[in-house]
Design a protein around this motif. Structure first.
Motif, PDB file in Angstrom:
ATOM      1  N   ALA A   1      21.279   0.319  -9.727  1.00  0.00           N
ATOM      2  CA  ALA A   1      20.471  -1.080  -9.773  1.00  0.00           C
ATOM      3  C   ALA A   1      19.406  -0.609  -8.696  1.00  0.00           C
ATOM      4  O   ALA A   1      19.640  -0.143  -7.778  1.00  0.00           O
ATOM      5  CB  ALA A   1      21.485  -2.304  -9.329  1.00  0.00           C
ATOM      6  N   GLN A   2      18.134  -0.977  -9.039  1.00  0.00           N
ATOM      7  CA  GLN A   2      16.811  -0.727  -8.350  1.00  0.00           C
ATOM      8  C   GLN A   2      15.887  -1.682  -8.261  1.00  0.00           C
ATOM      9  O   GLN A   2      15.592  -2.427  -9.497  1.00  0.00           O
ATOM     10  CB  GLN A   2      16.276   0.461  -8.739  1.00  0.00           C
ATOM     11  CG  GLN A   2      15.717   0.676  -9.974  1.00  0.00           C
ATOM     12  CD  GLN A   2      15.285   1.924 -10.597  1.00  0.00           C
ATOM     13  OE1 GLN A   2      15.919   3.008 -10.299  1.00  0.00           O
ATOM     14  NE2 GLN A   2      14.018   2.125 -10.923  1.00  0.00           N
ATOM     15  N   ALA A   3      15.119  -1.596  -7.308  1.00  0.00           N
ATOM     16  CA  ALA A   3      14.059  -2.697  -7.209  1.00  0.00           C
ATOM     17  C   ALA A   3      12.776  -1.570  -6.732  1.00  0.00           C
ATOM     18  O   ALA A   3      12.923  -0.957  -5.803  1.00  0.00           O
ATOM     19  CB  ALA A   3      14.083  -3.757  -6.353  1.00  0.00           C
ATOM     20  N   GLN A   4      11.561  -1.777  -7.326  1.00  0.00           N
ATOM     21  CA  GLN A   4      10.399  -1.067  -6.987  1.00  0.00           C
ATOM     22  C   GLN A   4       9.216  -1.905  -6.692  1.00  0.00           C
ATOM     23  O   GLN A   4       8.872  -2.771  -7.569  1.00  0.00           O
ATOM     24  CB  GLN A   4       9.938  -0.029  -8.083  1.00  0.00           C
ATOM     25  CG  GLN A   4      11.340   1.101  -8.099  1.00  0.00           C
ATOM     26  CD  GLN A   4      10.672   2.053  -9.234  1.00  0.00           C
ATOM     27  OE1 GLN A   4      10.086   1.846 -10.183  1.00  0.00           O
ATOM     28  NE2 GLN A   4      11.000   3.180  -9.041  1.00  0.00           N
ATOM     29  N   VAL A   5       8.668  -1.732  -5.466  1.00  0.00           N
ATOM     30  CA  VAL A   5       7.566  -2.580  -5.398  1.00  0.00           C
ATOM     31  C   VAL A   5       5.936  -1.485  -5.209  1.00  0.00           C
ATOM     32  O   VAL A   5       6.275  -0.427  -4.688  1.00  0.00           O
ATOM     33  CB  VAL A   5       7.460  -3.145  -3.969  1.00  0.00           C
ATOM     34  CG1 VAL A   5       6.150  -4.019  -3.600  1.00  0.00           C
ATOM     35  CG2 VAL A   5       8.562  -4.223  -4.142  1.00  0.00           C
ATOM     36  N   TRP A   6       5.050  -1.704  -5.717  1.00  0.00           N
ATOM     37  CA  TRP A   6       3.921  -0.839  -5.716  1.00  0.00           C
ATOM     38  C   TRP A   6       2.753  -1.567  -5.014  1.00  0.00           C
ATOM     39  O   TRP A   6       2.463  -2.882  -5.210  1.00  0.00           O
ATOM     40  CB  TRP A   6       3.334  -0.570  -7.114  1.00  0.00           C
ATOM     41  CG  TRP A   6       4.240   0.263  -7.744  1.00  0.00           C
ATOM     42  CD1 TRP A   6       3.978   1.760  -7.778  1.00  0.00           C
ATOM     43  CD2 TRP A   6       5.172   0.392  -8.791  1.00  0.00           C
ATOM     44  NE1 TRP A   6       5.049   2.375  -8.558  1.00  0.00           N
ATOM     45  CE2 TRP A   6       5.658   1.533  -9.165  1.00  0.00           C
ATOM     46  CE3 TRP A   6       5.708  -1.093  -9.320  1.00  0.00           C
ATOM     47  CZ2 TRP A   6       6.774   1.378 -10.202  1.00  0.00           C
ATOM     48  CZ3 TRP A   6       6.777  -0.929 -10.334  1.00  0.00           C
ATOM     49  CH2 TRP A   6       7.181   0.479 -10.836  1.00  0.00           C
TER      50      TRP A   6
ATOM     51  N   LEU B   1       5.976  -5.367  -9.292  1.00  0.00           N
ATOM     52  CA  LEU B   1       7.234  -5.682  -8.792  1.00  0.00           C
ATOM     53  C   LEU B   1       8.169  -5.492 -10.059  1.00  0.00           C
ATOM     54  O   LEU B   1       8.103  -5.989 -10.926  1.00  0.00           O
ATOM     55  CB  LEU B   1       7.602  -6.945  -8.330  1.00  0.00           C
ATOM     56  CG  LEU B   1       9.095  -7.193  -7.947  1.00  0.00           C
ATOM     57  CD1 LEU B   1       9.334  -6.308  -6.956  1.00  0.00           C
ATOM     58  CD2 LEU B   1       9.123  -8.737  -7.195  1.00  0.00           C
ATOM     59  N   LYS B   2       9.088  -4.287  -9.935  1.00  0.00           N
ATOM     60  CA  LYS B   2      10.114  -4.073 -10.886  1.00  0.00           C
ATOM     61  C   LYS B   2      11.478  -4.064 -10.762  1.00  0.00           C
ATOM     62  O   LYS B   2      11.799  -3.412  -9.401  1.00  0.00           O
ATOM     63  CB  LYS B   2       9.821  -2.738 -11.725  1.00  0.00           C
ATOM     64  CG  LYS B   2      10.582  -2.194 -12.792  1.00  0.00           C
ATOM     65  CD  LYS B   2      10.126  -0.856 -13.313  1.00  0.00           C
ATOM     66  CE  LYS B   2      10.758   0.235 -12.485  1.00  0.00           C
ATOM     67  NZ  LYS B   2      10.605   1.850 -13.122  1.00  0.00           N
ATOM     68  N   VAL B   3      12.231  -4.620 -11.290  1.00  0.00           N
ATOM     69  CA  VAL B   3      13.899  -4.588 -11.256  1.00  0.00           C
ATOM     70  C   VAL B   3      14.299  -3.796 -12.348  1.00  0.00           C
ATOM     71  O   VAL B   3      14.004  -4.052 -13.573  1.00  0.00           O
ATOM     72  CB  VAL B   3      14.417  -5.716 -10.949  1.00  0.00           C
ATOM     73  CG1 VAL B   3      13.924  -6.371  -9.615  1.00  0.00           C
ATOM     74  CG2 VAL B   3      14.357  -6.734 -11.870  1.00  0.00           C
TER      75      VAL B   3
ATOM     76  N   TYR C   1      12.751  -4.775 -16.044  1.00  0.00           N
ATOM     77  CA  TYR C   1      11.983  -6.076 -15.884  1.00  0.00           C
ATOM     78  C   TYR C   1      10.948  -5.988 -14.928  1.00  0.00           C
ATOM     79  O   TYR C   1      11.318  -5.942 -13.808  1.00  0.00           O
ATOM     80  CB  TYR C   1      12.984  -7.232 -15.897  1.00  0.00           C
ATOM     81  CG  TYR C   1      12.534  -8.485 -16.092  1.00  0.00           C
ATOM     82  CD1 TYR C   1      12.343  -8.905 -17.253  1.00  0.00           C
ATOM     83  CD2 TYR C   1      12.329  -9.497 -15.024  1.00  0.00           C
ATOM     84  CE1 TYR C   1      11.707 -10.227 -17.546  1.00  0.00           C
ATOM     85  CE2 TYR C   1      11.600 -10.422 -15.320  1.00  0.00           C
ATOM     86  CZ  TYR C   1      11.265 -10.933 -16.520  1.00  0.00           C
ATOM     87  OH  TYR C   1      11.032 -12.191 -16.591  1.00  0.00           O
ATOM     88  N   TYR C   2       9.778  -6.321 -15.469  1.00  0.00           N
ATOM     89  CA  TYR C   2       8.534  -6.307 -14.617  1.00  0.00           C
ATOM     90  C   TYR C   2       8.162  -7.815 -14.347  1.00  0.00           C
ATOM     91  O   TYR C   2       8.046  -8.667 -15.057  1.00  0.00           O
ATOM     92  CB  TYR C   2       7.368  -5.748 -15.425  1.00  0.00           C
ATOM     93  CG  TYR C   2       7.653  -4.284 -15.621  1.00  0.00           C
ATOM     94  CD1 TYR C   2       6.973  -3.264 -14.696  1.00  0.00           C
ATOM     95  CD2 TYR C   2       8.205  -3.711 -16.743  1.00  0.00           C
ATOM     96  CE1 TYR C   2       7.075  -1.843 -14.680  1.00  0.00           C
ATOM     97  CE2 TYR C   2       8.484  -2.420 -16.700  1.00  0.00           C
ATOM     98  CZ  TYR C   2       7.928  -1.367 -16.012  1.00  0.00           C
ATOM     99  OH  TYR C   2       8.034   0.053 -15.919  1.00  0.00           O
ATOM    100  N   LEU C   3       8.413  -8.024 -12.995  1.00  0.00           N
ATOM    101  CA  LEU C   3       8.459  -9.450 -12.319  1.00  0.00           C
ATOM    102  C   LEU C   3       7.063  -9.993 -12.310  1.00  0.00           C
ATOM    103  O   LEU C   3       6.674 -11.246 -12.366  1.00  0.00           O
ATOM    104  CB  LEU C   3       9.246  -9.758 -11.121  1.00  0.00           C
ATOM    105  CG  LEU C   3      10.825  -9.501 -11.320  1.00  0.00           C
ATOM    106  CD1 LEU C   3      11.398  -9.169 -10.163  1.00  0.00           C
ATOM    107  CD2 LEU C   3      11.251 -10.485 -12.086  1.00  0.00           C
TER     108      LEU C   3
END
Length: 127
Positions: free
Chosen positions: A121-126, A92-94, A85-87
């Motif tokens: 479960a992951q979260a990514q920030v670019w 920002l993606k979870v 899911y792209y917030l």
């Protein structure tokens, strides 16, 4: 000394993407007493689809890795299913990923022998 050859292919169309990659790596010992030359190889294929454009993505991946040509059964097969899911656009993606893997020999590439199941479960920030 290591020698690596790899190739990859990508395809994207509207909300669908696919990618495939393969590689071969040869590690040659330099000087002194060392283990013999090791040959590693592997490939992966993956595909994904944006259910909601740029917001909700479903993806799958299959990979096979052979870690050492001198060890019988030194390989692993792994599949992944992922929901992302792209917030905030692409910043920002979870995601949630389920990953079953099978390896006949324990301790190879950090995998246990037999079938293992992992949930990430992951979260990514670019930036």
């Amino acid at each position: 000394e290591q020698q690596v050859a790899s190739a990859d292919l990508s395809f994207a169309w509207k909300r669908f993407f696919a990618q495939a990659e393969g590689y071969v790596m040869r590690s040659v010992p330099i000087g002194g007493i060392a283990p013999p030359t090791v040959l590693r190889s592997g490939f992966d294929v993956q595909a994904g689809f944006f259910v909601i454009r740029s917001v909700l993505e479903v993806a799958g991946r299959f990979s096979w890795l052979h870690f050492d040509n001198h060890v019988a059964g030194a390989w692993v097969v792994q599949g992944d299913g992922q929901l992302n899911y792209y917030l905030a656009g692409n910043t920002l993606k979870v995601g949630l990923r389920y990953s079953p893997a099978y390896s006949p020999v324990g301790g190879v590439g950090g995998f246990s022998s037999g079938l293992t199941h992992t949930l990430f479960a992951q979260a990514q920030v670019w930036l």
